[in-house]
Design a protein around this motif. Sequence first.
Motif, PDB file in Angstrom:
ATOM      1  N   LEU A 272       0.849  -1.187   0.000  1.00 12.99           N
ATOM      2  CA  LEU A 272       0.000   0.000   0.000  1.00 12.99           C
ATOM      3  C   LEU A 272       0.886   1.238   0.000  1.00 12.99           C
ATOM      4  N   ASP A 273       0.749   2.081  -1.020  1.00 13.89           N
ATOM      5  CA  ASP A 273       1.475   3.341  -1.039  1.00 13.89           C
ATOM      6  C   ASP A 273       0.910   4.264   0.044  1.00 13.89           C
ATOM      7  N   PRO A 274       1.759   4.929   0.821  1.00 14.29           N
ATOM      8  CA  PRO A 274       1.251   5.787   1.898  1.00 14.29           C
ATOM      9  C   PRO A 274       0.400   6.955   1.419  1.00 14.29           C
ATOM     10  N   HIS A 275       0.498   7.316   0.126  1.00 22.64           N
ATOM     11  CA  HIS A 275      -0.290   8.425  -0.400  1.00 22.64           C
ATOM     12  C   HIS A 275      -1.668   7.996  -0.905  1.00 22.64           C
ATOM     13  N   ILE A 276      -1.937   6.700  -0.920  1.00 19.26           N
ATOM     14  CA  ILE A 276      -3.153   6.223  -1.569  1.00 19.26           C
ATOM     15  C   ILE A 276      -4.438   6.768  -0.950  1.00 19.26           C
ATOM     16  N   PRO A 277      -4.527   6.991   0.372  1.00 24.73           N
ATOM     17  CA  PRO A 277      -5.779   7.546   0.901  1.00 24.73           C
ATOM     18  C   PRO A 277      -6.155   8.880   0.261  1.00 24.73           C
ATOM     19  N   TYR A 278      -5.168   9.721   0.005  1.00 29.62           N
ATOM     20  CA  TYR A 278      -5.434  11.045  -0.537  1.00 29.62           C
ATOM     21  C   TYR A 278      -5.794  10.966  -2.022  1.00 29.62           C
ATOM     22  N   VAL A 279      -5.161  10.053  -2.741  1.00 33.16           N
ATOM     23  CA  VAL A 279      -5.485   9.864  -4.156  1.00 33.16           C
ATOM     24  C   VAL A 279      -6.912   9.339  -4.303  1.00 33.16           C
ATOM     25  N   VAL A 280      -7.261   8.331  -3.508  1.00 25.77           N
ATOM     26  CA  VAL A 280      -8.610   7.779  -3.555  1.00 25.77           C
ATOM     27  C   VAL A 280      -9.629   8.837  -3.156  1.00 25.77           C
ATOM     28  N   GLY A 281      -9.357   9.547  -2.078  1.00 27.12           N
ATOM     29  CA  GLY A 281     -10.299  10.565  -1.623  1.00 27.12           C
ATOM     30  C   GLY A 281     -10.549  11.629  -2.670  1.00 27.12           C
ATOM     31  N   ALA A 282      -9.491  12.060  -3.350  1.00 25.84           N
ATOM     32  CA  ALA A 282      -9.633  13.108  -4.346  1.00 25.84           C
ATOM     33  C   ALA A 282     -10.459  12.663  -5.540  1.00 25.84           C
ATOM     34  N   HIS A 283     -10.432  11.383  -5.874  1.00 25.67           N
ATOM     35  CA  HIS A 283     -11.200  10.879  -7.006  1.00 25.67           C
ATOM     36  C   HIS A 283     -12.614  10.449  -6.625  1.00 25.67           C
ATOM     37  N   ALA A 284     -12.890  10.381  -5.325  1.00 28.07           N
ATOM     38  CA  ALA A 284     -14.224   9.950  -4.889  1.00 28.07           C
ATOM     39  C   ALA A 284     -15.308  10.887  -5.391  1.00 28.07           C
ATOM     40  N   GLU A 285     -15.025  12.178  -5.417  1.00 27.47           N
ATOM     41  CA  GLU A 285     -16.007  13.155  -5.891  1.00 27.47           C
ATOM     42  C   GLU A 285     -16.283  12.969  -7.371  1.00 27.47           C
ATOM     43  N   LEU A 286     -15.232  12.731  -8.135  1.00 30.26           N
ATOM     44  CA  LEU A 286     -15.370  12.569  -9.582  1.00 30.26           C
ATOM     45  C   LEU A 286     -16.279  11.397  -9.930  1.00 30.26           C
ATOM     46  N   VAL A 287     -16.029  10.242  -9.329  1.00 38.72           N
ATOM     47  CA  VAL A 287     -16.808   9.056  -9.679  1.00 38.72           C
ATOM     48  C   VAL A 287     -18.219   9.124  -9.097  1.00 38.72           C
ATOM     49  N   THR A 288     -18.385   9.756  -7.938  1.00 41.39           N
ATOM     50  CA  THR A 288     -19.725   9.901  -7.369  1.00 41.39           C
ATOM     51  C   THR A 288     -20.592  10.798  -8.241  1.00 41.39           C
ATOM     52  N   ASP A 289     -20.040  11.898  -8.707  1.00 37.55           N
ATOM     53  CA  ASP A 289     -20.805  12.772  -9.592  1.00 37.55           C
ATOM     54  C   ASP A 289     -21.135  12.076 -10.910  1.00 37.55           C
ATOM     55  N   ARG A 290     -20.230  11.222 -11.375  1.00 35.25           N
ATOM     56  CA  ARG A 290     -20.517  10.446 -12.584  1.00 35.25           C
ATOM     57  C   ARG A 290     -21.661   9.462 -12.328  1.00 35.25           C
ATOM     58  N   LEU A 291     -21.672   8.855 -11.140  1.00 32.48           N
ATOM     59  CA  LEU A 291     -22.744   7.927 -10.788  1.00 32.48           C
ATOM     60  C   LEU A 291     -24.095   8.630 -10.785  1.00 32.48           C
ATOM     61  N   LEU A 292     -24.139   9.845 -10.264  1.00 38.06           N
ATOM     62  CA  LEU A 292     -25.407  10.563 -10.140  1.00 38.06           C
ATOM     63  C   LEU A 292     -25.797  11.332 -11.398  1.00 38.06           C
ATOM     64  N   ALA A 293     -24.872  11.484 -12.340  1.00 45.84           N
ATOM     65  CA  ALA A 293     -25.170  12.235 -13.561  1.00 45.84           C
ATOM     66  C   ALA A 293     -26.345  11.607 -14.313  1.00 45.84           C
ATOM     67  N   GLY A 294     -27.286  12.431 -14.701  1.00 45.14           N
ATOM     68  CA  GLY A 294     -28.436  11.960 -15.463  1.00 45.14           C
ATOM     69  C   GLY A 294     -29.530  11.348 -14.626  1.00 45.14           C
ATOM     70  N   THR A 295     -29.347  11.274 -13.319  1.00 45.91           N
ATOM     71  CA  THR A 295     -30.379  10.688 -12.452  1.00 45.91           C
ATOM     72  C   THR A 295     -31.301  11.727 -11.844  1.00 45.91           C
ATOM     73  N   GLY A 296     -30.898  13.000 -11.913  1.00 41.33           N
ATOM     74  CA  GLY A 296     -31.661  14.039 -11.245  1.00 41.33           C
ATOM     75  C   GLY A 296     -31.349  14.148  -9.777  1.00 41.33           C
ATOM     76  N   LEU A 297     -30.362  13.407  -9.300  1.00 47.33           N
ATOM     77  CA  LEU A 297     -30.016  13.393  -7.885  1.00 47.33           C
ATOM     78  C   LEU A 297     -28.769  14.222  -7.609  1.00 47.33           C
TER      79      LEU A 297
END
Length: 384
Positions: A272-297
């Motif tokens: 496990l790279d010690p920086h991975i929590p920050y990399v994952v956290g930073a991309h969480a917003e991107l993929v969550t917004d993609r999940l909700l895109a087009g749903t009206g949510l």
Amino acid sequence: MTTSLLPTRPGAPDPDRAGQATSRLPGMARILGIGTAVSDTSYSQTDVLDALDVTDPKIRSLFLNSAIERRYLTLPPQGSDGTRLPEAQGDLLDKHKTLAVDMGARALQACLKDAGADLADVRYLCVVTSTGFLTPGLSALLIRELGMDRHCSRVDIVGMGCNAGLNALNAVSGWATAHPGELAVMVCAEACSAAYAFDSTMRTAVVNSLFGDGAAAIALVGGSADQAAGAEPVRAQQAPRVLKFASCVITDALDAMRYDWDREQNRFSFYLDPHIPYVVGAHAELVTDRLLAGTGLRRSDISHWLVHSGGKKVIDAVMVNLGLTRHDVRHTTGVLRDYGNLSSGSFLFSYERLLAEDVVNPGEYGVLMTMGPGSTIETALIQW
């Protein structure tokens, strides 16, 4: 690991309000039941340190500040002097087979009981693991162990890591949708005790402080909920719909989480790279917004967040980037505290705890999120 791995902030979520678009989404499948199981013995973090005779203050501090109180583990056998004996890779594979079959079978049986179904009702079995390699795979071994229909369709997903539970759920939902009324089951069986390497380095200490043994199973059916073979109609009608999936592979961080061969120890070892929590956290917003895109949510329309218990820093990073509260991730942190990181099945332990609270109302939405090697974030949108 550099800041170049972090995405630019995406635009605001779709301005349409909740329900306008999701009403047009086809329900891929409904979740009918959940079941979990762990190995026989649990240890506090201090117990593990003492059993392995760890005296390094830095490693002890890592264990004791992990937000983990207990984990279920099968430690190496003791020698005549009380010290833990080394385990060769072949011994670890045997351990994986024994633990994964046992836990997987118990989780599957608990899941079917929760769904009001029987072993004979299962038409499709998908088994996930990353803590050992077997041929034939765990699906065949579970069918034999439980006396299931030998004509049951099956698939094994091996080596995808902690995110694999949602990768598999996507496939299982697709199968259930294509076979209305037939019961499909996913089992995540992770014998993390069989994937440990012990030495005096911080690399192995990070992993050894985090993971625990556990299995989780989830049952789904496509079509009308009351069509499920063997399932109780009332329970089926209350089952949440699986609406949508979204993924993000962080290609610049492919090596940040990996399980590969350690030539010095002559076995597989997780990194496990010690920086991975920050990399994952930073991309969480991107993929969550993609999940909700087009749903009206919007994110504020999500009532329940079930995030992988990847570790304290990972959970904190996801919380900050998605604007979640401690209450939003209470089940995620609770599972981490009581079990450690259970790899692919962690989010299902959180889902089980949410259901046990009996706080979900019809029409509410939930987001499931896992992350793992790739580096990858997987998400799913569900509605009760």
